[in-house]
Design an enzyme around this catalytic site. Structure first.
Site, PDB file in Angstrom:
ATOM      1  N   LEU A 122       0.845  -1.201   0.000  1.00 29.71           N
ATOM      2  CA  LEU A 122       0.000   0.000   0.000  1.00 29.71           C
ATOM      3  C   LEU A 122       0.880   1.250   0.000  1.00 29.71           C
ATOM      4  O   LEU A 122       1.602   1.496   0.958  1.00 29.71           O
ATOM      5  CB  LEU A 122      -0.909   0.006   1.233  1.00 29.71           C
ATOM      6  CG  LEU A 122      -1.763  -1.252   1.445  1.00 29.71           C
ATOM      7  CD1 LEU A 122      -2.647  -1.081   2.676  1.00 29.71           C
ATOM      8  CD2 LEU A 122      -2.616  -1.534   0.209  1.00 29.71           C
ATOM      9  N   ARG A 176       2.594  14.363   6.616  1.00 29.06           N
ATOM     10  CA  ARG A 176       3.510  14.769   7.680  1.00 29.06           C
ATOM     11  C   ARG A 176       4.975  14.847   7.226  1.00 29.06           C
ATOM     12  O   ARG A 176       5.811  15.375   7.942  1.00 29.06           O
ATOM     13  CB  ARG A 176       3.375  13.816   8.878  1.00 29.06           C
ATOM     14  CG  ARG A 176       2.131  14.107   9.704  1.00 29.06           C
ATOM     15  CD  ARG A 176       1.890  13.032  10.735  1.00 29.06           C
ATOM     16  NE  ARG A 176       1.299  11.834  10.145  1.00 29.06           N
ATOM     17  CZ  ARG A 176       1.131  10.677  10.802  1.00 29.06           C
ATOM     18  NH1 ARG A 176       1.535  10.566  12.054  1.00 29.06           N
ATOM     19  NH2 ARG A 176       0.577   9.657  10.197  1.00 29.06           N
ATOM     20  N   GLN A 202      -5.048   3.878  -7.206  1.00 30.23           N
ATOM     21  CA  GLN A 202      -6.204   4.150  -6.354  1.00 30.23           C
ATOM     22  C   GLN A 202      -6.443   5.658  -6.467  1.00 30.23           C
ATOM     23  O   GLN A 202      -5.680   6.451  -5.911  1.00 30.23           O
ATOM     24  CB  GLN A 202      -5.898   3.748  -4.904  1.00 30.23           C
ATOM     25  CG  GLN A 202      -7.075   3.903  -3.965  1.00 30.23           C
ATOM     26  CD  GLN A 202      -6.659   3.831  -2.500  1.00 30.23           C
ATOM     27  OE1 GLN A 202      -5.490   3.990  -2.155  1.00 30.23           O
ATOM     28  NE2 GLN A 202      -7.623   3.625  -1.622  1.00 30.23           N
ATOM     29  N   GLY A 205      -9.029   4.843   2.064  1.00 24.98           N
ATOM     30  CA  GLY A 205      -8.684   3.938   3.148  1.00 24.98           C
ATOM     31  C   GLY A 205      -7.976   2.681   2.673  1.00 24.98           C
ATOM     32  O   GLY A 205      -7.989   2.341   1.490  1.00 24.98           O
ATOM     33  N   ASP A 223       5.392   1.905   4.063  1.00 28.27           N
ATOM     34  CA  ASP A 223       6.275   2.854   4.748  1.00 28.27           C
ATOM     35  C   ASP A 223       6.968   2.256   5.966  1.00 28.27           C
ATOM     36  O   ASP A 223       7.227   2.930   6.942  1.00 28.27           O
ATOM     37  CB  ASP A 223       5.465   4.103   5.144  1.00 28.27           C
ATOM     38  CG  ASP A 223       4.213   3.764   5.953  1.00 28.27           C
ATOM     39  OD1 ASP A 223       3.977   2.570   6.215  1.00 28.27           O
ATOM     40  OD2 ASP A 223       3.478   4.707   6.301  1.00 28.27           O
ATOM     41  N   ALA A 239      53.981  16.671 -11.126  1.00 27.82           N
ATOM     42  CA  ALA A 239      53.009  17.490 -10.391  1.00 27.82           C
ATOM     43  C   ALA A 239      52.324  18.493 -11.318  1.00 27.82           C
ATOM     44  O   ALA A 239      52.928  18.981 -12.280  1.00 27.82           O
ATOM     45  CB  ALA A 239      53.712  18.225  -9.252  1.00 27.82           C
ATOM     46  N   TYR A 264      39.077  18.990 -23.524  1.00 31.59           N
ATOM     47  CA  TYR A 264      37.882  19.674 -24.025  1.00 31.59           C
ATOM     48  C   TYR A 264      38.287  20.922 -24.775  1.00 31.59           C
ATOM     49  O   TYR A 264      38.949  21.807 -24.221  1.00 31.59           O
ATOM     50  CB  TYR A 264      37.012  20.026 -22.805  1.00 31.59           C
ATOM     51  CG  TYR A 264      35.666  20.617 -23.135  1.00 31.59           C
ATOM     52  CD1 TYR A 264      34.837  20.021 -24.075  1.00 31.59           C
ATOM     53  CD2 TYR A 264      35.209  21.749 -22.474  1.00 31.59           C
ATOM     54  CE1 TYR A 264      33.587  20.546 -24.347  1.00 31.59           C
ATOM     55  CE2 TYR A 264      33.959  22.276 -22.737  1.00 31.59           C
ATOM     56  CZ  TYR A 264      33.152  21.680 -23.678  1.00 31.59           C
ATOM     57  OH  TYR A 264      31.909  22.197 -23.943  1.00 31.59           O
TER      58      TYR A 264
HETATM   59  C1  UD1 Z   1      -2.788   1.756   9.547  1.00 30.71           C
HETATM   60  C2  UD1 Z   1      -3.720   0.743  10.196  1.00 30.71           C
HETATM   61  C3  UD1 Z   1      -3.428   0.689  11.686  1.00 30.71           C
HETATM   62  C4  UD1 Z   1      -1.965   0.360  11.917  1.00 30.71           C
HETATM   63  C5  UD1 Z   1      -1.092   1.345  11.182  1.00 30.71           C
HETATM   64  C6  UD1 Z   1       0.354   0.906  11.269  1.00 30.71           C
HETATM   65  C7  UD1 Z   1      -5.779   0.836   8.893  1.00 30.71           C
HETATM   66  C8  UD1 Z   1      -7.190   1.281   8.869  1.00 30.71           C
HETATM   67  N1  UD1 Z   1      -5.081   1.137   9.981  1.00 30.71           N
HETATM   68  O1  UD1 Z   1      -3.118   3.022  10.075  1.00 30.71           O
HETATM   69  O2  UD1 Z   1      -4.236  -0.290  12.301  1.00 30.71           O
HETATM   70  O3  UD1 Z   1      -1.673   0.365  13.302  1.00 30.71           O
HETATM   71  O4  UD1 Z   1      -1.437   1.397   9.788  1.00 30.71           O
HETATM   72  O5  UD1 Z   1       1.199   1.855  10.674  1.00 30.71           O
HETATM   73  O6  UD1 Z   1      -5.317   0.216   7.951  1.00 30.71           O
HETATM   74  N2  UD1 Z   1      -2.876   3.801   1.957  1.00 30.71           N
HETATM   75  C9  UD1 Z   1      -3.297   3.622   0.662  1.00 30.71           C
HETATM   76  N3  UD1 Z   1      -4.550   4.047   0.326  1.00 30.71           N
HETATM   77  C10 UD1 Z   1      -5.382   4.609   1.215  1.00 30.71           C
HETATM   78  C11 UD1 Z   1      -4.931   4.791   2.534  1.00 30.71           C
HETATM   79  C12 UD1 Z   1      -3.681   4.365   2.882  1.00 30.71           C
HETATM   80  O7  UD1 Z   1      -2.561   3.107  -0.173  1.00 30.71           O
HETATM   81  O8  UD1 Z   1      -6.485   4.954   0.819  1.00 30.71           O
HETATM   82  C13 UD1 Z   1      -1.503   3.334   2.322  1.00 30.71           C
HETATM   83  C14 UD1 Z   1      -0.602   4.432   2.834  1.00 30.71           C
HETATM   84  O9  UD1 Z   1       0.162   4.985   1.769  1.00 30.71           O
HETATM   85  C15 UD1 Z   1       0.286   3.686   3.828  1.00 30.71           C
HETATM   86  C16 UD1 Z   1      -0.602   2.570   4.327  1.00 30.71           C
HETATM   87  O10 UD1 Z   1      -1.654   2.424   3.395  1.00 30.71           O
HETATM   88  O11 UD1 Z   1       1.436   3.100   3.219  1.00 30.71           O
HETATM   89  C17 UD1 Z   1      -1.189   2.856   5.707  1.00 30.71           C
HETATM   90  O12 UD1 Z   1      -1.949   4.032   5.649  1.00 30.71           O
HETATM   91  P1  UD1 Z   1      -1.946   5.075   6.822  1.00 30.71           P
HETATM   92  O13 UD1 Z   1      -2.869   6.159   6.488  1.00 30.71           O
HETATM   93  O14 UD1 Z   1      -0.561   5.428   7.183  1.00 30.71           O
HETATM   94  O15 UD1 Z   1      -2.627   4.169   7.959  1.00 30.71           O
HETATM   95  P2  UD1 Z   1      -2.555   4.438   9.478  1.00 30.71           P
HETATM   96  O16 UD1 Z   1      -3.553   5.450   9.853  1.00 30.71           O
HETATM   97  O17 UD1 Z   1      -1.157   4.642   9.891  1.00 30.71           O
HETATM   98 CA    CA Z   2       1.159   4.982   8.809  1.00 35.49          CA
END
Ligand code: UD1
Ligand code: CA
Length: 482
Positions: free
Chosen positions: A12, A19, A80, A85, A110, A387, A394
């Protein structure tokens, strides 16, 4: 425990990473240890040998896709459009690539410190326990912000509650969802069709799949990673720096245990793909990047940065910057040298102080000891460049090559104006501007003959300290010859 090949690993990486506060770089492209964040995750994912590698992209999609084409051409990018989410992200993948029967691994993009072994242990646990879903969890001192693992009276996993949605009892739980999961692909697809956005985030949570499958009577489990540091994600540049330090500590420790001396681990940075043989010594303030390789007994540093450079056995590199260079065995480089791409130094060659090289081949035992630029040149064996020489490559429009043979002695302060060839065993006089080929064994003198204008200073600069000194010397000379 054996492990079968997963049908897919889904990474993902569509989130914005607000941030990080970057105007130019999507979060997953930030670098540490010679790889992007997503590059580290893909490396761990590859250890599972999945049938398919899928990356969900969204924010900064073009840059991420370009990067993937470089580092993981076999990975499929799925877009996406709206980041609704993590559950929506996985649902988008299943809609794009079709059903994924078998084991499906999903990981956040990440988490650069996560080891392939830990992911493999997660998959093994999932298979051994016959789970529908297995979550990677860990106990963490400060669980703020994370999803919490909620367990039933028998310790069984019953679901995940996001921090935003958690009540006080749930917030007291220190076992968190790391963001890595293994699913039964069929059951995952079915459950994703039933998740809602009825939560504090107003998003489709992937984590809700756990409770849904559990409610259907399937087995859900968690594999607890022993080392919570390894499970840390990167959300801002402070965490990026912390992860970089952690990763570096891990890399250095592995090298030290394998026989490399690292004098000052705090000021030494080594990328994950660098290879070092036993009895290499790394002096303080040294950075080794990319595909750099250092052979046994070589000594690098202090104050040196090597990128994609190979160093032969027992060579020394001191206070140098080297990019895409090949440094042979027993070669000596520096102090204060800059080796640019295409530099190839044969055994026992020497590149000394304030010397820059580019597209330069230096033969066995040849020396370029001081204050010299060698660009687009080939120097044979056993030759010496005096030296302060410049290989003038060029003419303002085109670059040309020069060739210096074996056992040549180029005098100090020579301009070797390319294209030109200096034959084997030839000499050139100090201060020469070499514009024509020099035959083997010849002495080339290419400078104006010296002319002394007697008495010029006393005539033209009368009364100066120079004129007075000259006068005294003349008088002394006269007395001596009396
Ligand atoms: C998520 C988890 C949480 C966990 C945490 C660990 C969910 C709902 N929650 O929260 O339980 O403790 O990771 O770090 O999954 N992303 C997408 N598409 C989206 C949203 C997110 O690709 O629509 C990707 C982000 O780029 C990232 C990862 O999913 O790599 C996690 O998304 P992030 O928003 O960081 O989730 P957290 O709120 O940290
Ligand atoms: Ca995260």
């Amino acid at each position: 425990m054996t492990m079968s090949r997963p049908a897919a690993v889904i990474v993902l990486a569509a989130g914005e990473g607000t941030r990080m506060k970057s105007r130019t770089t999507p979060k997953v492209l930030h670098e540490l240890g010679g790889r992007s964040l997503v590059g580290h995750v893909l490396a761990a994912a590859r250890d599972l040998r999945p049938e398919r590698l899928v990356v969900v992209v969204g924010h900064g999609r073009e840059k991420v896709v370009r990067h993937l084409a470089e580092i993981a051409p076999d990975a499929v990018a799925v877009t996406q459009e709206q980041q609704n989410g993590t559950g929506h992200a996985v649902r988008t993948v299943l809609e794009a690539v079709g059903a994924l029967p078998g084991t499906v691994v999903v990981t956040n993009g990440d988490h650069p410190l996560l080891r392939g072994e830990t992911l493999a242990d997660l998959v093994r646990t999932h298979e051994a326990d016959g789970n529908a879903v297995t979550v990677l969890s860990t106990d963490i001192p400060d669980p703020t912000g994370y999803g919490r693992i909620v367990r039933g009276p028998g310790g069984e996993v019953v679901g995940i509650v996001e921090h935003k949605d958690a009540g006080p009892d749930e917030r007291a739980i220190h076992e968190i969802n790391v963001g890595m999961y293994v699913f039964d692909g069929k059951l995952l697809a079915d459950a994703l069709g039933r998740i809602t956005t009825d939560n504090a985030g107003g998003e489709e949570y992937l984590t809700d799949v756990v409770g849904i499958l559990r409610g259907d009577g399937h087995r859900a489990g968690a594999y607890k990673a022993a080392d919570w540091i390894e499970t840390q994600g990167v959300n801002d540049r402070v965490q990026l720096a912390q992860a970089r330090r952690q990763l570096n500590d891990r890399v250095l420790e592995e090298h030290m245990r394998a026989g490399v001396t690292i004098v000052d681990p705090l000021s030494t940075w080594v990328d994950v793909q660098v290879t070092l043989e036993p009895d290499v010594v790394i002096e303080p303030n040294t950075q080794l990047h990319g595909g750099t390789h250092v052979a046994a007994g070589a000594r690098i540093g202090p104050n040196s940065t090597l990128t994609d450079t190979s160093v032969g056995e027992d060579a020394t590199v001191v206070n140098a910057v080297c990019v895409s260079a090949e440094i042979g065995p027993e070669v000596s480089v520096g102090p204060f040298a800059y080796l640019r791409p295409g530099t190839r130094l044969a055994r026992k060659a020497k590149i000394g102080t304030y010397v820059e090289t580019k597209n330069a081949v230096v033969g066995e035992g040849s020396k370029v000891p001081h204050l010299t630029y060698v660009g687009d040149a080939e120097i044979g064996e056993g030759s010496n460049i005096g030296a302060a020489c410049v290989f003038v490559n060029y003419d303002g429009v085109t670059k040309s090559r020069s060739v210096v043979g074996d056992h040549v002695k180029v005098g100090s302060d020579n301009m070797i104006v390319a294209p030109v060839t200096i034959g084997d065993g030839a000499y050139t006089a100090a201060g020469s501007v070499i514009t024509n080929d020099v035959p083997p064994g010849a002495m080339a003198v290419a400078r104006a003959r010296q002319r002394n204008v007697e008495g010029w200073v006393e005539r033209k600069r009368a009364g100066t300290p120079s004129a007075e000194a000259a006068q005294r010397a003349r008088e002394q000379d006269g007395k001596n010859s009396e």
